[in-house]
Design a protein around this motif. Sequence first.
Motif, PDB file in Angstrom:
ATOM      1  N   GLY A 151      -5.940  -0.047  -5.829  1.00  0.00           N
ATOM      2  CA  GLY A 151      -5.717   1.172  -6.600  1.00  0.00           C
ATOM      3  C   GLY A 151      -5.008   2.252  -5.784  1.00  0.00           C
ATOM      4  N   PRO A 152      -4.891   3.449  -6.342  1.00  0.00           N
ATOM      5  CA  PRO A 152      -4.176   4.545  -5.660  1.00  0.00           C
ATOM      6  C   PRO A 152      -5.073   5.242  -4.629  1.00  0.00           C
ATOM      7  CG  PRO A 152      -4.888   5.276  -7.823  1.00  0.00           C
ATOM      8  CD  PRO A 152      -5.294   3.833  -7.718  1.00  0.00           C
ATOM      9  N   LEU A 153      -4.596   5.337  -3.420  1.00  0.00           N
ATOM     10  CA  LEU A 153      -5.315   6.074  -2.362  1.00  0.00           C
ATOM     11  C   LEU A 153      -4.751   7.501  -2.292  1.00  0.00           C
ATOM     12  CD1 LEU A 153      -5.640   3.415   0.496  1.00  0.00           C
ATOM     13  CD2 LEU A 153      -7.294   4.043  -1.265  1.00  0.00           C
ATOM     14  N   ARG A 154      -5.049   8.291  -3.308  1.00  0.00           N
ATOM     15  CA  ARG A 154      -4.582   9.681  -3.358  1.00  0.00           C
ATOM     16  C   ARG A 154      -5.786  10.610  -3.419  1.00  0.00           C
ATOM     17  NH1 ARG A 154       0.741  10.145  -4.067  1.00  0.00           N
ATOM     18  NH2 ARG A 154       0.487  12.331  -4.691  1.00  0.00           N
ATOM     19  N   VAL A 202      -3.016  -1.826  -2.770  1.00  0.00           N
ATOM     20  CA  VAL A 202      -2.886  -0.371  -2.936  1.00  0.00           C
ATOM     21  C   VAL A 202      -1.597  -0.070  -3.689  1.00  0.00           C
ATOM     22  CG1 VAL A 202      -2.621   1.817  -1.725  1.00  0.00           C
ATOM     23  CG2 VAL A 202      -4.235   0.094  -0.865  1.00  0.00           C
ATOM     24  N   THR A 203      -1.715   0.667  -4.789  1.00  0.00           N
ATOM     25  CA  THR A 203      -0.542   0.977  -5.621  1.00  0.00           C
ATOM     26  C   THR A 203       0.146   2.276  -5.216  1.00  0.00           C
ATOM     27  OG1 THR A 203      -1.982   2.091  -7.216  1.00  0.00           O
ATOM     28  CG2 THR A 203      -1.521  -0.246  -7.587  1.00  0.00           C
ATOM     29  N   ASP A 204      -0.570   3.218  -4.627  1.00  0.00           N
ATOM     30  CA  ASP A 204       0.013   4.502  -4.223  1.00  0.00           C
ATOM     31  C   ASP A 204      -0.849   5.087  -3.109  1.00  0.00           C
ATOM     32  OD1 ASP A 204       1.688   6.621  -4.093  1.00  0.00           O
ATOM     33  OD2 ASP A 204       1.092   7.542  -6.005  1.00  0.00           O
ATOM     34  N   ILE A 205      -0.267   5.952  -2.295  1.00  0.00           N
ATOM     35  CA  ILE A 205      -1.006   6.512  -1.165  1.00  0.00           C
ATOM     36  C   ILE A 205      -0.414   7.875  -0.809  1.00  0.00           C
ATOM     37  CG2 ILE A 205       0.437   5.406   0.577  1.00  0.00           C
ATOM     38  CD1 ILE A 205      -2.115   5.039   2.276  1.00  0.00           C
ATOM     39  N   GLY A 256      -5.277   9.746   1.777  1.00  0.00           N
ATOM     40  CA  GLY A 256      -5.649   8.333   1.781  1.00  0.00           C
ATOM     41  C   GLY A 256      -5.288   7.659   3.082  1.00  0.00           C
ATOM     42  N   ALA A 257      -4.100   7.976   3.617  1.00  0.00           N
ATOM     43  CA  ALA A 257      -3.684   7.369   4.877  1.00  0.00           C
ATOM     44  C   ALA A 257      -4.613   7.790   6.014  1.00  0.00           C
ATOM     45  CB  ALA A 257      -2.239   7.772   5.186  1.00  0.00           C
TER      46      ALA A 257
END
Length: 371
Positions: free
Chosen positions: A24-27, A53-56, A60-61
Motif C-alpha cells: 500500500g501507500p507509505l504516505r 508499496v504503491t506510493d511513498i 514513509g521513507a
Amino acid sequence: MREWAEFTLSESDQYGVQTVALKGPLRVHSLGNLGGKLAALHGPFARIDMSGVTDIDTTGAWLVCRYASEHDLEVVGQSEQAQRLFAAIGKVPEDEPEIEPVKPLLVRTVGELGDLVVNWGHGLVRMLGFLGELITALGTGLRHPSRLRGTALVHHMQHVGINSLWIIGLMSFLIGIVIAQQGAVQLAQFGAEIYTINLTGRLAMRELGILMTAIMVAGRSGSAFAAQIGTMKLTEEVDAMRTIGVSPMQALVVPRVLAAMLMMPLLGFYSTVLAIIGGAFIANFALDIPFWTFLQRTQEVVPITDVWVGLLKAPVFALIVALAGCYQGMQVTSNAEEVGARTTQAVVTAIFTVIVLDAFFAIFFTKIGWQ
C-alpha cells in the motif's frame, strides 16, 4: 475510501530468509499506526520487501529507514522514488551530539570569571573607541559650528535639566533632612549638635549633592538615551542616517552629551542648595537652630574649595552618564529584549563608574590640599 499501509510476514522466500513485506501507500496520511505495529513484531527478520508499496513520501521513507536501521534489516524491492528519498534521509545526521562531561565547580568558576574579565576588556576597548569618535565629532562641531544641532541640544537640555528639577529637588531636600537628623543624633552624644551645620553643609556641597544628582540623571536620562538610540537602531533609523550622509554621532550622540555636561553642574549646585535647606528645615524643629542661622552659618563653615570640588566633578560625571547611555544604545542589534538589557547595562555601568570616580576624586582633592 482511504487505502492504509499494511505489512505481511513471510516464513521464507527463494533465498530462505524471513521477510517483512510492506504493502500500500507509505504516505503520512495513510501510515496510521504502522510504526507501532512494526515495533511490536517479535522474531528474527532479515529483510524488508517494498515491492508491494504503491506510493511513498518522506515520512514513509524515514519510518522504513529507522526500522531497518534499528533491526539491522536489508531493504529490497524499493522503487526509484523510494531510493531517492532514502538517499536524502541518509544525509541527515541522526546521532545526537555528545554531551560534554560536567567540569568541576572550581574549573567552571575560574573559566566564567576569565570570560567575564575578557568581555570587560573588550568592552573597555570598544568604549574607548566610542569616546574617540565622540571627541572627533566634538572637534568637527567646534571647527564647523553650523553642524551642531542647536534644536536637539536645547531639547535634550530641557529633558536632562528642567524636567528633572522636581525629582532631584525633592530627593535632595529629603537627603538633607536625613543627614542633619542622623548627624545630630550622633553629635548629641558629645554635646556638639551645632556641628550638624558643618556636617550637612560640607557633605552636601562636596559629595552627596553632585553624586546623588549623577545617580538620578543616570537612572532617568542615561536610560532614556540608551532606549531611544537602541530603538532607532532596531528600526534601522541609524542605518538610514548613514545612507543619506548624516553622521549618527553628530546627530544623536553629541547633542545628548553636551546637554548632560552643560546641565549637570547646574543640577548639582541646585541639589546641594536643596539639601542644605532640608537640613536647615529639620534643624529648626529638632535642634532649635533657627532656619536663617543655619544658612548663615553654612556660608561661614563651607570653604569655597568645596564648591569648586562639586562643580569640577559634575561635567566628568555627566560625560560618563551620557557616554554610557549612548554607547549601549548604539550596541543594540537584534530585538526589543536587547534594548531592555542594554538600557539596564547603561544605568548600572554609569552608576558604578560614577561612584568609583568619586572615590578617586575624594583622594585626589585631599592630596592637593582641598580638604
